[in-house]
Design a protein around this motif. Structure first.
Motif, mmCIF file in Angstrom:
data_model
loop_
_atom_site.group_PDB
_atom_site.id
_atom_site.type_symbol
_atom_site.label_atom_id
_atom_site.label_comp_id
_atom_site.label_asym_id
_atom_site.label_seq_id
_atom_site.Cartn_x
_atom_site.Cartn_y
_atom_site.Cartn_z
ATOM 1 N N GLY A 75 4.471 -2.688 10.419
ATOM 2 C CA GLY A 75 4.782 -1.249 10.442
ATOM 3 C C GLY A 75 6.127 -0.972 11.076
ATOM 4 O O GLY A 75 6.823 -0.039 10.687
ATOM 5 N N LYS A 76 6.493 -1.782 12.036
ATOM 6 C CA LYS A 76 7.739 -1.582 12.757
ATOM 7 C C LYS A 76 8.942 -1.627 11.821
ATOM 8 O O LYS A 76 9.920 -0.918 12.018
ATOM 9 N N TYR A 77 8.838 -2.449 10.800
ATOM 10 C CA TYR A 77 9.976 -2.606 9.885
ATOM 11 C C TYR A 77 9.745 -1.922 8.553
ATOM 12 O O TYR A 77 10.372 -2.235 7.567
ATOM 13 N N ASP A 78 8.812 -0.999 8.527
ATOM 14 C CA ASP A 78 8.525 -0.321 7.267
ATOM 15 C C ASP A 78 9.684 0.602 6.888
ATOM 16 O O ASP A 78 10.500 0.981 7.721
ATOM 17 N N GLN A 79 9.719 0.938 5.603
ATOM 18 C CA GLN A 79 10.821 1.786 5.141
ATOM 19 C C GLN A 79 10.645 3.243 5.532
ATOM 20 O O GLN A 79 11.609 3.987 5.618
ATOM 21 N N SER A 80 9.396 3.635 5.742
ATOM 22 C CA SER A 80 9.144 5.049 6.000
ATOM 23 C C SER A 80 9.272 5.368 7.485
ATOM 24 O O SER A 80 8.809 4.623 8.335
ATOM 25 N N TYR A 81 9.937 6.474 7.781
ATOM 26 C CA TYR A 81 10.081 6.914 9.163
ATOM 27 C C TYR A 81 8.716 7.096 9.793
ATOM 28 O O TYR A 81 8.461 6.669 10.912
ATOM 29 N N ASP A 82 7.918 7.791 9.048
ATOM 30 C CA ASP A 82 6.608 8.164 9.559
ATOM 31 C C ASP A 82 5.854 6.967 10.069
ATOM 32 O O ASP A 82 5.285 6.973 11.158
ATOM 33 N N ILE A 83 5.886 5.915 9.253
ATOM 34 C CA ILE A 83 5.096 4.745 9.610
ATOM 35 C C ILE A 83 5.717 4.030 10.802
ATOM 36 O O ILE A 83 5.009 3.596 11.710
ATOM 37 N N ARG A 84 7.019 3.980 10.831
ATOM 38 C CA ARG A 84 7.672 3.361 11.992
ATOM 39 C C ARG A 84 7.349 4.140 13.265
ATOM 40 O O ARG A 84 7.012 3.580 14.295
ATOM 41 N N ASP A 85 7.427 5.461 13.153
ATOM 42 C CA ASP A 85 7.109 6.303 14.316
ATOM 43 C C ASP A 85 5.684 6.070 14.779
ATOM 44 O O ASP A 85 5.416 5.897 15.973
ATOM 45 N N ARG A 86 4.797 6.112 13.805
ATOM 46 C CA ARG A 86 3.382 5.967 14.148
ATOM 47 C C ARG A 86 3.137 4.603 14.810
ATOM 48 O O ARG A 86 2.410 4.490 15.795
ATOM 49 N N THR A 87 3.800 3.570 14.285
ATOM 50 C CA THR A 87 3.625 2.232 14.824
ATOM 51 C C THR A 87 4.036 2.199 16.292
ATOM 52 O O THR A 87 3.324 1.692 17.152
ATOM 53 N N ARG A 88 5.208 2.778 16.532
ATOM 54 C CA ARG A 88 5.726 2.776 17.896
ATOM 55 C C ARG A 88 4.763 3.507 18.827
ATOM 56 O O ARG A 88 4.447 3.068 19.916
ATOM 57 N N GLU A 110 0.817 -1.214 0.000
ATOM 58 C CA GLU A 110 0.000 0.000 0.000
ATOM 59 C C GLU A 110 0.853 1.268 0.000
ATOM 60 O O GLU A 110 2.036 1.251 0.371
ATOM 61 N N ASP A 111 0.185 2.352 -0.335
ATOM 62 C CA ASP A 111 0.806 3.673 -0.253
ATOM 63 C C ASP A 111 0.934 4.080 1.220
ATOM 64 O O ASP A 111 0.178 3.600 2.068
ATOM 65 N N ASP A 112 1.862 4.964 1.515
ATOM 66 C CA ASP A 112 2.069 5.396 2.902
ATOM 67 C C ASP A 112 0.795 5.900 3.557
ATOM 68 O O ASP A 112 0.500 5.604 4.712
ATOM 69 N N LEU A 113 0.082 6.692 2.773
ATOM 70 C CA LEU A 113 -1.157 7.277 3.283
ATOM 71 C C LEU A 113 -2.113 6.191 3.755
ATOM 72 O O LEU A 113 -2.731 6.287 4.819
ATOM 73 N N VAL A 114 -2.198 5.132 2.951
ATOM 74 C CA VAL A 114 -3.111 4.039 3.266
ATOM 75 C C VAL A 114 -2.581 3.259 4.467
ATOM 76 O O VAL A 114 -3.339 2.874 5.362
ATOM 77 N N LYS A 115 -1.270 3.064 4.510
ATOM 78 C CA LYS A 115 -0.674 2.315 5.625
ATOM 79 C C LYS A 115 -1.030 2.970 6.955
ATOM 80 O O LYS A 115 -1.399 2.306 7.920
ATOM 81 N N LEU A 116 -0.893 4.289 6.987
ATOM 82 C CA LEU A 116 -1.204 5.010 8.230
ATOM 83 C C LEU A 116 -2.636 4.744 8.650
ATOM 84 O O LEU A 116 -2.933 4.537 9.829
ATOM 85 N N GLN A 117 -3.532 4.735 7.671
ATOM 86 C CA GLN A 117 -4.938 4.516 8.006
ATOM 87 C C GLN A 117 -5.187 3.071 8.424
ATOM 88 O O GLN A 117 -6.060 2.799 9.248
ATOM 89 N N ILE A 118 -4.422 2.147 7.856
ATOM 90 C CA ILE A 118 -4.570 0.754 8.290
ATOM 91 C C ILE A 118 -4.169 0.650 9.761
ATOM 92 O O ILE A 118 -4.848 0.020 10.572
ATOM 93 N N LEU A 119 -3.078 1.318 10.112
ATOM 94 C CA LEU A 119 -2.636 1.318 11.502
ATOM 95 C C LEU A 119 -3.710 1.923 12.401
ATOM 96 O O LEU A 119 -4.014 1.401 13.470
ATOM 97 N N ASN A 120 -4.282 3.035 11.935
ATOM 98 C CA ASN A 120 -5.345 3.672 12.708
ATOM 99 C C ASN A 120 -6.529 2.740 12.903
ATOM 100 O O ASN A 120 -7.067 2.613 13.991
ATOM 101 N N LEU A 121 -6.916 2.107 11.792
ATOM 102 C CA LEU A 121 -8.059 1.194 11.851
ATOM 103 C C LEU A 121 -7.772 0.087 12.847
ATOM 104 O O LEU A 121 -8.612 -0.243 13.693
ATOM 105 N N GLY A 122 -6.546 -0.448 12.754
ATOM 106 C CA GLY A 122 -6.163 -1.520 13.669
ATOM 107 C C GLY A 122 -6.279 -1.067 15.115
ATOM 108 O O GLY A 122 -6.880 -1.741 15.951
ATOM 109 N N ALA A 123 -5.735 0.122 15.387
ATOM 110 C CA ALA A 123 -5.741 0.631 16.757
ATOM 111 C C ALA A 123 -7.162 0.802 17.262
ATOM 112 O O ALA A 123 -7.500 0.425 18.383
#
Lengths: 938, 418
Positions: free
Chosen positions: A540-553, A506-519
């Motif tokens: 998400g923890k091992y994603d390439q994007s900083y943003d997603i790793r941060d958000r995951t944490r 998925e695109d980063d934007l979508v990944k963030l929302q997947i994380l949100n949905l999960g939470a």
């Protein structure tokens, strides 16, 4: 710079191919041609060089060869050399200095056009060393007698200022002087200079404000734009707001208080007459063919007019929409801003903003924007029908914009929210992805405003997730499901399952929302989704994007309780599932209104360099009397102008005929307008004048027949004592030929000093020497007590100073009166060139010449004073003179039309030689006698 | 104000540059090229492009971009209007404004540009004055110039620039004195599927060609001046006279010029002179679609509709069209998907029609929208708004001029939605 230069000098590939290798030869060749003695070779070379400049090729090596030709006799070579100089002088400053003396010489040329063009080129050569020379030239040109030269001086001010800002103070002085100028030619240019050099010196405008307002219609169109923008700024600092009248009704205030307040406001506000003058004088310019002028007036009305009056500009703005694409673009942008604040202005023109399939996309979106702004309960159904067509447009970008527009209408007008939502849901089954994606995004926003009963729509959208690939749309759907997961308890975990599978792609934007949905699901339905969420968080923890790793944490710490997580995790549910405010769907033009309309900054929606802020209305208006103009000053100004009229008929040697004096009509008409009636259209008056005199004035030589100065001196015709209460005075009005060619016109002012009416005043019993004739004035039927009336009569004095005697009669009485003309009034001014003057003088020598040596008072020795005094004493026309110490005047006698040539030659030790050449020797010698004291007296 | 001007052709070459202040490197145009790339179509290039140090304002005409470089705040319309004036001047000088023409006459172009702006501020933009300063090139003059070595630059100084009537040349002389006026009206309309008018407006102009000796003063009056409530004038028209008497009074420029333009807005009732019957349908199942249009006259006041031309942008899915016209010729370009049908004159007895079928790309579903039809037509001797010139008088000169007035109605942006 060097890199820029190299790009700049890089010839295009094609040129390289054509001229590689031989360019050196070519340049040598050009040099030879420039040095040849034939003009045709030089011209050819210059043409080629200009061609090179046009293509952006470097021709600077040829500078020395080119600059030599600056003094060429051939006009075209000269002009092309100027073009070259302006381009390269900056780079070759030392060599450029070689050309300066040529321009300095030309600055003194008797021909105004040559003076002007010399000043133009001189000031365009950007060489700092010559700043003092430029300054001097500008100062001199600013008091030149030709308005065209003064116009060029105004242009030069800006050039000098950009070359050397240190000169600011001196330049402001020149600007101040030129602002006082009455010529329409100068006005636009000097205001431009003002805007560039000292826009904050509002105080310089005060005295010229009314004049500028009155001249505006006659200024050329580009000047109009600049002046209108400047006056808008000026008015905002000087007048109080006309908008306060329409204050908001305070609902809780009692009616009494309301009325009280009403009265107060009404009492306070009356528009300053100067404010009204500006509005009135700019209104006709809405009819200009120039879009920039129309826009300038529109913004002036927008920023200055009472709200009720501003709407007159809408019609003209809508008319501009039929112009070119670029004009449409700018005008639509401005309408968009206007239509947010005052819908009413453009509502009647709704249909003019309907979109055509052939419009470029940027025009379409702007029109759509305006349509959305104009939407209200009354027109929404028509608009929505129109929007339906747009949604189907082949231009998908535009279709997407339409969907957003529908969304905005839906939130703004609650009546149609449901209709719009249904329509948008239908669009979800559209085949085009962009349309669907846009609909999803808009629906998401709409649902947020009223989430209560839309479970069905959410389910529908969840199904769409399988097919939609546009990231924004996917993200929106996921967010919706997460936000309202309690409404779709069965579907939500399934969606998470599906997206967890595709997480990595998925695109980063979508990944963030997947994380949100999960939470969110973890918090509400941890039984079903705990494992899934943890799986997603691990991804998400091992994603390439900083943003997603941060958000995951961040999410992990918040929702998964462990010993390290603090008190915050207790509130995780409140944090994630808090009630969120619905987004406001606003126009992108909302925040543009703090820029002045019609400016570049407004178009770009960011401050452009040099943008001048429009100030807020002052609470209390500054002293309006600063705009009052001293009468004496203005009279003097007019007078100088009139002199100039005669002066500027300078000579065109080639043609041997006179040029028109440009400023004549415009100058005099504007001054008359100033004094009499601000409403009178001076264009009208000039034009009428022109048409009247068209035959003589425009085809043959341009005879200037304007009066130079009308002596104010009046002579007594009848004293009130001897006239039994009836008094009469006369003066010579110096108007040519009202009553026929041979008549001198005399204005008689009759005053009734009795306390009774005097009836039937007329002329009778003329006792005239042979040949003399009198054109009587029409009898005055009745003159009230203490009233006076001025009438004109014409007398043919037969070129003699004999008096005309007649009787001035009333109903019951008659009085003998007589008029004796001063010899100076028996003349009519003639305009001629210096050459003609000398020729005529040569034929009138011997006994036709009378002369005398006179003493000249020292204060009388300047050119202006001499001209003033001589012209006042006798009705003579000024002949332009090449020498400073010789002044020539020409006239013809009224009756016989014989020439009367007057020469004043200043000698040393304050004496002067006064020479008069004429066939009419008697008049000549009388005139000589009368002129003598004129110059010798102080 | 205006710093520099770059002329860019369709293939992205800068073929002319002119600077009125310090030289601005042509690398500034890179920002423009970037925007051009983003816009995909020339029409969509934004007219105002900000760059770090400059602003680029452009107009696109005759397949040439005229890009002006600005350094500080200026009313954008000021620049745009000026650029259009430049293009008009070129057209006036060379007949057509094309890259080839400009390149061939580069020296004249340069001289004209030099006179039009001083330090970036407009100086002489009236074509009458410019032509006095720099004579337009004609074949005859070119020949004479090469033989005699004389020049294009006027040796007379332009007195017009200094006169009260700056738009008129002085010393005009003609053997045949004539004044022609063309009243041209364009109808902009959107017609919906069922044939009812959604919006219709008239955009009218009066173009004049005046060749009169000396300094004539003309007045033009109308039978029904009330129609003209939204007008803009050439600067020569005396506004006060119009306000008070509804008469156009003016000293005309020499040659061709636009005397006035007017606008009859959508609020008024506008007669629509033609109708289009159409039947365009795509079927979901088959790869064939039906296409049928008929054009007919409606309110033409008894005049013939000529020069009819129908164009339509077909949806992307259409591969080819097999059509038979009852008259005229038609072309379908399978690449741009543009259908154009040159109809010619409409004969009310036998209405022109175009019938046939469309081949659609197999496998794709049917397009959402039927194509819109754009219509062009001309009607001679008719001003659709009903505007009529009453009389034309001349004062100030003795001779009798030959006068003529022509009316014409054209389609402007005339669209039929299907």
């Amino acid at each position: 710079m060097s890199s820029e230069a190299s790009i700049y000098n890089r010839p295009s590939v094609l040129d390289c191919f054509r001229s590689s290798g031989n360019s050196w030869f070519q340049k040598r060749n050009l040099k030879q041609m420039l040095e040849s003695s034939k003009d045709s070779a030089k011209l050819d070379a210059m043409k080629r060089i200009v061609g090179m400049i046009a293509k952006g090729k470097n021709a600077s090596e040829l500078f020395p060869a080119v600059v030599k030709n600056v003094a060429s006799k051939n006009i075209e070579i000269k002009k092309l050399v100027y073009v070259y100089l302006m381009r390269y002088a900056e780079e070759q400053q030392d060599l450029a200095l070689l050309s300066i003396s040529t321009f300095q010489r030309a600055l003194k040329d008797p021909n105004q056009l040559i003076r002007a063009s010399a000043l133009r080129v001189l000031s365009s050569i950007r060489v700092p060393i010559i700043v003092p020379i430029m300054m001097l030239a500008i100062k001199e040109a600013s008091s030149d007698l030709s308005p065209y030269v003064r116009k060029n001086a105004a242009h030069a001010i800006q050039k000098l200022y950009s070359l050397d800002p240190e000169q600011k103070e001196m330049l402001i002085e020149v600007i101040e002087k030129l602002l006082k100028d009455r010529s329409t030619l100068v006005a636009g240019s000097v205001v431009m200079a003002f805007e560039e050099v000292c826009p904050d010196r509002i105080d310089l405008i005060h005295k010229n404000y009314r004049k500028l307002c009155n001249l505006l219609v006659d200024v050329e169109e580009w000047g109009q734009v600049v002046i209108i923008h400047m006056l808008t700024r000026y008015a905002r600092t000087q007048f109080v707001s006309p908008w306060k009248v329409s204050f908001e009704n305070n609902f809780y205030e009692s009616d009494e208080e309301q009325k009280e307040k009403d009265r107060k406001v009404k009492n306070i506000y009356t528009m300053d007459p100067d404010h009204r003058l500006l509005l009135r004088n700019t209104k006709p310019l809405l009819q200009s063919r120039n879009a920039a002028v129309v826009m300038a007036v529109a913004q002036l009305y927008w920023h200055l007019a009472p709200k009720s009056e501003a709407s007159i500009v809408s019609k003209s703005l809508v008319r501009l929409l039929h112009s070119n694409r670029e004009v449409q673009y700018i005008v639509l942008q401005n309408i968009a801003t206007m239509s947010i604040q005052r819908k009413g202005m453009f509502e009647p023109y709704l249909k003019s903003f309907y979109v055509r399939s052939t419009d470029p996309t940027m025009i379409k979106t702007l029109k759509l924007e305006i349509l959305t702004n104009l939407a209200n309960e009354a027109n929404i159904s028509t608009l929505l029908r129109e929007f339906q067509t747009y949604v189907k447009s082949q231009d998908k970008q535009f279709a997407a914009a339409t969907i957003q527009a529908i969304g905005r209408c839906a939130t703004n007008i609650t009546e149609v929210t449901d209709t719009c939502l249904n329509g948008l849901v239908c669009l979800l089954s559209n085949r085009d992805e962009i349309v669907v994606a846009e609909s999803v995004v808009v629906i998401k926003k709409l649902l947020q405003t009223q989430p209560a009963h839309h479970g069905e729509i959410i389910k529908h959208m969840a199904k769409l997730l399988d097919n939609i690939t546009v990231p924004v749309a996917r993200a929106s759907i996921l967010w919706l499901i997460g936000e309202y997961c309690e409404r779709v308890p069965k579907i939500a975990p399934d969606v998470l399952r599906k997206t967890a599978k595709s997480f990595t792609t998925e695109d980063d934007l979508v990944k963030l929302q997947i994380l949100n949905l999960g939470a969110k699901l973890y918090l509400t339905n941890s039984k079903q989704t705990k494992l899934l969420t943890q799986y997603v968080l691990n991804l998400g923890k091992y994603d390439q994007s900083y943003d997603i790793r941060d958000r995951t944490r961040f999410i992990r710490q918040l929702i998964v309780p462990n010993e390290k997580s603090g008190a915050l995790s207790k509130y995780a549910k409140k944090i994630f599932l808090a009630q969120k405010p619905a987004p406001l769907l606003e126009s992108p033009f909302k925040d543009r209104d703090h820029f002045q309309l019609g400016t570049l900054s407004h178009t770009l929606n960011s401050r452009a360099t040099g943008y001048l802020e429009l100030s807020n209305w002052p609470e209390v208006a500054p002293d309006p009397s600063v705009r009052n103009v001293d009468v004496a000053e203005s009279v003097q100004q007019t007078w100088i102008l009139k002199i100039l009229i005669i002066e500027s008929g300078s000579e065109n040697e080639k043609e041997g005929k006179e040029e028109s004096s440009s400023d004549e009509s415009s100058g005099s008409s504007s001054s008359s307008e100033e004094s009499s009636d601000s409403e009178s259209d001076s264009k009208e008056s000039t034009a009428n004048k022109t048409s009247r005199a068209a035959a003589e004035r425009w085809i043959c030589t341009f005879m200037v027949t304007t009066q130079v100065s009308v002596p104010t001196e009046t002579h007594e015709l009848l004293h009130r004592m001897s006239g039994k209460g009836l008094a009469a005075h006369y003066h010579f009005s110096r108007q040519p030929g009202i009553f026929g060619d041979h008549m001198v016109s005399v204005q008689v002012t009759v005053t009734n000093t009795t306390d009774q009416k005097i009836e039937n005043i007329h002329i009778k019993e003329k006792k005239l020497p042979p040949g003399m004739r009198v054109h009587e004035f029409n009898p005055i039927e009745c003159l009230e007590p203490a009233e006076s009336i001025t009438v004109s009569m014409g007398i043919d004095f037969c070129d003699s100073t004999q008096m005309a005697s007649f009787q001035l009669c009333t109903k019951d009485d008659h009085f003998n009166v007589n008029i004796q003309p001063p010899v100076g009034e028996l003349l009519l001014p003639v305009t001629m060139s210096e050459k003609d003057f000398k020729k005529e003088q040569g034929m009138l020598t011997g006994m036709n010449e009378t002369s005398a040596t006179i003493a000249v008072a020292p204060q009388n020795s300047t050119r202006l004073v001499i001209i003033e005094r001589v012209v006042k004493a006798a009705n003579l026309g000024v002949v332009p003179s090449g020498q400073d110490n010789i002044h020539r005047f020409a006239a013809k006698t009224v009756h016989s039309g014989s020439l009367m040539l007057v020469t004043v030659e200043l000698k040393e030790s304050s004496t002067a030689q006064l020479v008069i050449n004429t066939e009419k020797t008697v008049i000549g010698s009388v005139l000589l006698r009368e002129l003598k004291p004129v110059l010798s007296q102080g | 104000m205006i710093h520099s001007l770059f002329l860019i052709n369709a293939s992205g070459d800068i073929f002319l540059e002119k600077h009125w202040k310090s030289v601005v490197s042509r690398s500034v145009c890179d920002y423009f090229f970037e925007a051009q790339e983003r816009a995909s179509e020339a029409e969509n290039v934004p007219p105002v492009i900000p760059t770090p140090h400059h602003y680029l304002l452009s107009v696109y005409r005759h397949k040439i971009f005229f890009v002006a470089v600005i350094q500080s705040e200026v009313p954008p319309l000021f620049v745009i209007e000026f650029l259009h004036r430049v293009v008009d001047t070129f057209q006036d000088y060379f007949g057509v404004c094309s890259e080839v023409m400009i390149k061939d006459n580069v020296v004249v172009v340069y001289e004209v540009l030099e006179e039009m702006l001083d330090n970036g501020f407009p100086l002489a933009t009236e074509s009458n004055i410019l032509k006095e300063l720099i004579k337009p090139p004609t074949i005859l003059r070119t020949v004479v110039n090469t033989i005699t070595g004389s020049t294009n630059v006027g040796d007379q100084l332009p007195t017009g620039q200094l006169s009260v009537v700056p738009w008129r040349r002085t010393g005009v002389k003609y053997t045949n004195n004539e004044a022609y006026f063309d009243v041209i009206e364009e109808i902009d309309a959107i017609i919906d599927k069922s044939g009812s008018t959604i919006t219709a407006e008239i955009q009218g102009v009066i173009d004049a060609c005046v060749k009169l000796t000396g300094m004539p003063d003309l007045t033009l009056s109308f039978m029904n001046p009330r129609l003209l409530d939204d007008v803009s004038f050439h600067p020569c028209v005396r506004f006060k006279r119009w306000e008070s008497e509804r008469i156009l009074s003016f000293i005309p420029p020499d040659g061709n010029f636009r005397l006035l333009s007017y606008h009859v807005s959508a609020q008024n009732l506008v007669a629509i002179p033609v109708y289009v019957k159409h039947n365009i349908s795509f079927r979901d199942s088959s790869s064939l679609g039906r296409f049928e249009i008929t054009v007919g006259p409606k309110q033409t006041m008894g005049k013939t509709v000529e020069g009819v031309m129908v164009t339509s942008q077909m949806p992307k899915g259409v591969l080819n069209m097999t059509l038979t016209p009852s008259q005229g010729t038609h072309i379908f370009d399978p690449v741009t998907k543009l259908l154009s049908w040159d109809v010619g004159k409409i004969n009310p007895q036998k209405l022109p029609s175009l019938k046939g079928s469309m081949t659609l790309q197999a496998g794709t579903s049917k397009p959402d929208e039927n194509p819109t039809i754009n219509l062009q037509f001309k009607i001679q001797q008719l001003a659709i708004s009903g505007l009529k010139v009453n009389r034309l008088d001349m004062y100030g000169e003795k001779y009798k001029p030959f006068k003529g007035i022509k009316y014409m109605t054209k389609a402007g942006k005339f669209q039929v939605r299907t």
